[in-house]
Write a protein that holds these residues in place. Sequence first.
Motif, PDB file in Angstrom:
ATOM      1  N   GLY A  82     -24.440 -21.268  54.769  1.00 59.45           N
ATOM      2  CA  GLY A  82     -25.800 -20.778  54.834  1.00 59.45           C
ATOM      3  C   GLY A  82     -25.825 -19.280  54.632  1.00 59.45           C
ATOM      4  N   ILE A 140     -28.269 -16.184  55.047  1.00 55.42           N
ATOM      5  CA  ILE A 140     -29.535 -15.801  55.665  1.00 55.42           C
ATOM      6  C   ILE A 140     -29.852 -14.367  55.252  1.00 55.42           C
ATOM      7  CG2 ILE A 140     -30.790 -15.571  57.830  1.00 55.42           C
ATOM      8  CD1 ILE A 140     -28.801 -17.522  59.080  1.00 55.42           C
ATOM      9  N   THR A 160     -31.944 -18.714  52.641  1.00 58.11           N
ATOM     10  CA  THR A 160     -33.246 -18.503  53.266  1.00 58.11           C
ATOM     11  C   THR A 160     -33.503 -17.016  53.405  1.00 58.11           C
ATOM     12  OG1 THR A 160     -34.698 -19.235  55.066  1.00 58.11           O
ATOM     13  CG2 THR A 160     -32.496 -18.489  55.687  1.00 58.11           C
ATOM     14  N   ASP A 161     -34.789 -16.674  53.461  1.00 59.07           N
ATOM     15  CA  ASP A 161     -35.183 -15.274  53.574  1.00 59.07           C
ATOM     16  C   ASP A 161     -36.615 -15.235  54.102  1.00 59.07           C
ATOM     17  OD1 ASP A 161     -34.171 -12.422  52.247  1.00 59.07           O
ATOM     18  OD2 ASP A 161     -36.344 -12.572  52.383  1.00 59.07           O
ATOM     19  N   SER A 209     -36.863 -21.767  56.471  1.00 57.54           N
ATOM     20  CA  SER A 209     -36.650 -20.822  57.571  1.00 57.54           C
ATOM     21  C   SER A 209     -35.211 -20.919  58.053  1.00 57.54           C
ATOM     22  CB  SER A 209     -37.607 -21.101  58.729  1.00 57.54           C
ATOM     23  OG  SER A 209     -37.227 -22.281  59.414  1.00 57.54           O
ATOM     24  N   VAL A 210     -34.860 -20.015  58.960  1.00 59.39           N
ATOM     25  CA  VAL A 210     -33.516 -20.035  59.547  1.00 59.39           C
ATOM     26  C   VAL A 210     -33.261 -21.333  60.297  1.00 59.39           C
ATOM     27  CG1 VAL A 210     -32.032 -18.922  61.263  1.00 59.39           C
ATOM     28  CG2 VAL A 210     -33.382 -17.523  59.689  1.00 59.39           C
ATOM     29  N   VAL A 243     -31.627 -23.955  58.248  1.00 59.98           N
ATOM     30  CA  VAL A 243     -30.224 -23.693  57.914  1.00 59.98           C
ATOM     31  C   VAL A 243     -29.318 -24.324  58.960  1.00 59.98           C
ATOM     32  CG1 VAL A 243     -28.458 -21.915  57.647  1.00 59.98           C
ATOM     33  CG2 VAL A 243     -30.728 -21.568  56.650  1.00 59.98           C
ATOM     34  N   VAL A 300     -21.855 -19.333  58.238  1.00 60.80           N
ATOM     35  CA  VAL A 300     -23.094 -18.601  57.992  1.00 60.80           C
ATOM     36  C   VAL A 300     -22.755 -17.183  57.536  1.00 60.80           C
ATOM     37  CG1 VAL A 300     -25.170 -17.630  59.036  1.00 60.80           C
ATOM     38  CG2 VAL A 300     -24.429 -19.923  59.670  1.00 60.80           C
ATOM     39  N   ILE A 331     -24.703 -13.551  57.153  1.00 59.54           N
ATOM     40  CA  ILE A 331     -25.919 -12.884  57.605  1.00 59.54           C
ATOM     41  C   ILE A 331     -26.090 -11.561  56.868  1.00 59.54           C
ATOM     42  CG2 ILE A 331     -27.104 -11.864  59.583  1.00 59.54           C
ATOM     43  CD1 ILE A 331     -25.483 -13.802  61.353  1.00 59.54           C
ATOM     44  N   THR A 379     -29.486 -10.130  56.688  1.00 56.36           N
ATOM     45  CA  THR A 379     -30.881  -9.826  56.988  1.00 56.36           C
ATOM     46  C   THR A 379     -31.038  -8.359  57.373  1.00 56.36           C
ATOM     47  OG1 THR A 379     -30.540 -10.349  59.309  1.00 56.36           O
ATOM     48  CG2 THR A 379     -31.220 -12.153  57.865  1.00 56.36           C
ATOM     49  N   LEU A 404     -28.876 -13.675  65.429  1.00 54.17           N
ATOM     50  CA  LEU A 404     -28.335 -14.677  64.507  1.00 54.17           C
ATOM     51  C   LEU A 404     -26.852 -14.916  64.753  1.00 54.17           C
ATOM     52  CD1 LEU A 404     -30.176 -13.650  61.227  1.00 54.17           C
ATOM     53  CD2 LEU A 404     -30.533 -15.741  62.563  1.00 54.17           C
TER      54      LEU A 404
END
Length: 343
Positions: free
Chosen positions: A4, A6, A31-32, A52-53, A56, A64, A66, A68, A76
């Motif tokens: 995933g 993010i 996702t964002d 959405s998160v 995920v 994952v 990350i 963001t 997260l």
Amino acid sequence: MRIGVIGTGRIGTVHAITLSRHYEVGSLILTDADTARAQELAHRLGETVAPSVDEVFKWGVDAVVITTATSAHAELISRAARSGLPVFCEKPIALDLPGTVHAIEEVEAAGTILQMGFQRRFDTGYTGAREAVRSGRLGRLHTVRALTSDQAPPPAEWLPLSGGLFRDTMIHDFDILRWVTGREVSHVYAVGSDAGPAMFREAGDVDTGAALLTLDDGTLATVTATRLNGAGYDVRMELAGELDQIVVGLDDRTPIASTEPTGPPAADKPWSDFLERFGPSYEAELRAFVEVVRGERPNPCDGREALQALRIAEACEMSRRERRPVYLAEIPGIPGGPRTALR
């Protein structure tokens, strides 16, 4: 392996492209907060987009990544740890020490993996410098000079969210200084200038900073940074010892010109930004993460390593604010310090 991703901004897009090409990665879920941006990237790569998160984590992934906004990193990381998932996260874990420590403790309590995105550890120049120091080629190291200069400043609206020059930009120099030399920072003295565009003053930040760091073996290091280096993106490290002297980041694209008659000419195509300069390093750190998840190599940069770099940044910010030397012992951390061996 299903991963995933993010966050699909600039660096998230780079990481997603790298992972989509990796032979061990079967698929991605992207996702964002900007759904359209995530959908566009997913369509381009032939991957899946999540609204959405939450999806995920519900749909099931093996790890994952990350990328963001920094404000979301710690939560997260903690959520992934509670889900038993390995995490790769762009620096920093959080903009404050308590948030950073809490996320690390969640990861360690869950027994999961957190690899931090300090990409300079994968750059061939810095790797060569580390090897030179450890081989004894330089003899006793006495001076290190490091710098990071951005060609153009970031958007004004982003500055208040960045954590400031020391935490956002110079933290890379603090991390790589520890990694290359194998030493810890004892104390710092830092200053900053906000004499440039008004947006820095309005954000309570500085556009240029300098720090003198004393390492635990007496080696002296200077670190400077600016957001306003019109000649180009410039990242270098010079290491001087009793036997030899070397430099990282000096090539035909370094944005510097000599005033000597026989000096090298100015670069025809200077580096423009960090994505261009460190492109291969970003790819290498993601390949390393896949290997870490598969159990094929140890974690090259865990959360405690990131915390040490943040502690140095915090010490520099305190020094700048209070106009005094600050010892790292004044900055809280986790008992036991970093677990990744520096030497």
